[in-house]
Design a protein around this motif. Structure first.
Motif, short mmCIF file in Angstrom:
data_model
loop_
_atom_site.label_atom_id
_atom_site.label_comp_id
_atom_site.label_asym_id
_atom_site.label_seq_id
_atom_site.Cartn_x
_atom_site.Cartn_y
_atom_site.Cartn_z
N UNK A 35 0.84 -1.20 0.00
CA UNK A 35 0.00 0.00 0.00
C UNK A 35 0.87 1.25 0.00
N UNK A 36 1.92 1.26 0.82
CA UNK A 36 2.84 2.41 0.85
C UNK A 36 3.50 2.61 -0.51
N UNK A 37 3.88 1.51 -1.15
CA UNK A 37 4.49 1.60 -2.47
C UNK A 37 3.50 2.13 -3.50
N UNK A 38 2.24 1.73 -3.41
CA UNK A 38 1.21 2.25 -4.32
C UNK A 38 1.04 3.75 -4.13
N UNK A 39 1.10 4.21 -2.89
CA UNK A 39 0.98 5.65 -2.63
C UNK A 39 2.14 6.42 -3.27
N UNK A 40 3.33 5.83 -3.26
CA UNK A 40 4.48 6.48 -3.91
C UNK A 40 4.26 6.60 -5.42
N UNK A 41 3.67 5.57 -6.02
CA UNK A 41 3.35 5.61 -7.45
C UNK A 41 2.36 6.74 -7.72
N UNK A 42 1.32 6.79 -6.90
CA UNK A 42 0.28 7.82 -7.08
C UNK A 42 0.87 9.22 -6.92
#
Length: 86
Positions: A35-42
């Motif tokens: 989830x943290x990695x997805x937030x970085x993508x966003x």
């Protein structure tokens, strides 16, 4: 799609992937990291930094793959039988 052979292959892949996904989703630490990695993508996309977004996405894919392979190895999971393609 009228190609039944292709539809059958897609269904086999979906079934296989769902087995891997269920193992991955059992580990809340993996989910939190993902989830943290997805937030970085966003965030990178919102800033218009496509290169950084791609790098973050690749990191997420590799993290997921490596974490899952390690989990499978540590727990001696057998998730599928080899499928003949052809």
């Amino acid at each position: 799609c009228n190609n039944q052979r292709l539809l059958n292959r897609i269904e086999q892949l979906r079934t296989l992937l769902s087995r891997y996904e269920s193992v991955y989703m059992q580990d809340t630490d993996l989910i939190d990291s993902s989830v943290k990695q997805h937030h970085l993508v966003i965030e990178a996309l919102e800033l218009g930094n496509l290169e950084q977004a791609c790098d973050c996405l690749e990191l997420n894919w590799r993290f997921g793959m490596e974490s899952l392979l390690l989990k499978i190895k540590q727990n001696n999971y057998i998730l599928c039988n080899p499928v003949s393609i052809g």
